[in-house]
Write an enzyme that holds these catalytic residues in place. Sequence first.
Site, PDB file in Angstrom:
ATOM      1  N   HIS A   1       0.768  -1.267   0.054  1.00 45.88           N
ATOM      2  CA  HIS A   1       0.001  -0.082   0.071  1.00 45.88           C
ATOM      3  C   HIS A   1       0.997   1.359  -0.079  1.00 45.88           C
ATOM      4  CE1 HIS A   1      -3.770  -2.081   1.951  1.00 45.88           C
ATOM      5  NE2 HIS A   1      -3.193  -2.630   0.704  1.00 45.88           N
TER       6      HIS A   1
ATOM      7  N   GLU B   1       0.888   3.772   1.960  1.00 44.37           N
ATOM      8  CA  GLU B   1       1.545   4.258   3.465  1.00 44.37           C
ATOM      9  C   GLU B   1       2.619   3.266   3.408  1.00 44.37           C
ATOM     10  OE1 GLU B   1      -3.131   4.004   3.971  1.00 44.37           O
ATOM     11  OE2 GLU B   1      -1.656   3.241   2.514  1.00 44.37           O
TER      12      GLU B   1
ATOM     13  N   THR C   1     -20.697   3.038 -33.442  1.00 39.98           N
ATOM     14  CA  THR C   1     -19.133   3.694 -33.544  1.00 39.98           C
ATOM     15  C   THR C   1     -18.367   2.476 -33.802  1.00 39.98           C
ATOM     16  OG1 THR C   1     -19.798   5.455 -31.916  1.00 39.98           O
ATOM     17  CG2 THR C   1     -17.432   4.873 -32.198  1.00 39.98           C
TER      18      THR C   1
ATOM     19  N   ASP D   1     -16.291   2.684 -37.313  1.00 39.83           N
ATOM     20  CA  ASP D   1     -14.662   3.203 -37.126  1.00 39.83           C
ATOM     21  C   ASP D   1     -13.889   2.163 -36.872  1.00 39.83           C
ATOM     22  OD1 ASP D   1     -16.041   5.730 -37.689  1.00 39.83           O
ATOM     23  OD2 ASP D   1     -16.143   6.453 -35.329  1.00 39.83           O
TER      24      ASP D   1
ATOM     25  N   ARG E   1      -1.818   4.778 -26.754  1.00 39.62           N
ATOM     26  CA  ARG E   1      -0.602   5.015 -27.710  1.00 39.62           C
ATOM     27  C   ARG E   1       0.310   6.191 -27.398  1.00 39.62           C
ATOM     28  NH1 ARG E   1      -5.237   3.709 -30.964  1.00 39.62           N
ATOM     29  NH2 ARG E   1      -5.359   6.034 -31.875  1.00 39.62           N
TER      30      ARG E   1
ATOM     31  N   GLY F   1     -20.632   6.737 -29.445  1.00 37.19           N
ATOM     32  CA  GLY F   1     -21.159   7.824 -30.060  1.00 37.19           C
ATOM     33  C   GLY F   1     -22.272   8.615 -29.346  1.00 37.19           C
TER      34      GLY F   1
END
Length: 323
Positions: A51, A53, A197, A201, A208, A254
């Site tokens: 963690h 801490e 979409t 597309d 990237r 979209g």
Amino acid sequence: MANDRDWLAAAARLGLRGRPASAPNPSVGAIIVKHGRVLGRGWTQAGGRPHGEAQALSAAGSDACGATLYCSLEPCAHQSERGPSCSDLIADAGIARLVYACEDPDPRTNGAGASRLRKCGVKVDRTDSAEAAEGLAGYLTRLRFGRPHVTLKIAMSLDGKIALPSGESQWITSANSRAHVHSRRALADAILVGGGTWRADQPRLDVRLPGLENRSPQRIVLTRGVAPDGVKIINTPAQIAGLNGVQYLYVEGGAHAAASFLKAGLVDRLEIYRAPMLMGEGFSALADYGLSSLAQAHGQWQLAERRQLGPDTFEAFTRKESD
């Protein structure tokens, strides 16, 4: 001189370094300070341990005795096979004061961490921090509401269009904005687009940015069709509750997918990229989501962030809590 809120904001920024790799644990940022000097800092590591801490205490070593620890989330109170609780580590290190931002809704901690430290003689203070709450939003939303935290991203022209009538949409916003989008993707567990979409597309839905390619989130399509290879599907926005391991969901569109999430009341944060162009006729950024009067639209969102990204304007809005 930095005050408590400044140190908590710094701890929250550290916590972002571990997101989302720390899942299923939240990525907690922690800073140890004595006499204005930083002695140790940390954030939750990949896979959830150590963690934040514990990382900070390890960095500070014996100098942590008598210091103040700032952390974005209440230190855990439960031990596991993977190590002792952070509250025990903090007490054993001799920390004099703990300042934390968010209470942990996990029933294994939920006040027990702070209580244990007070009993051990540590002065404990809780201070609100918008940065910490935002950095832990996925973890908190998942525990409180049983679903991921949802960010809806829209990239559009000044007149609210996302494509020309021909369907041409690449690129409305600049390279600066697109790089920023990839940095936001890298903070998400999953990224979602609508079926339209996806079919139109075939988006890659990955990260990237050099060095961050391995942060690419899992891909999800909102559709009633057949799941593409390597992609999960859900049929309705409500089904995000069943996405195992997803605390942060990034919705890119979209227009109909965006509208369906808004109509379901499942958008926690809006991120809008606005390019300085007018497109006139074309595809609107948002389909009808059931708004019947302007009165319904007012008071729903508050500005959280605004910045310039090259020629484009980026604005983020968070949903206002009901009074």
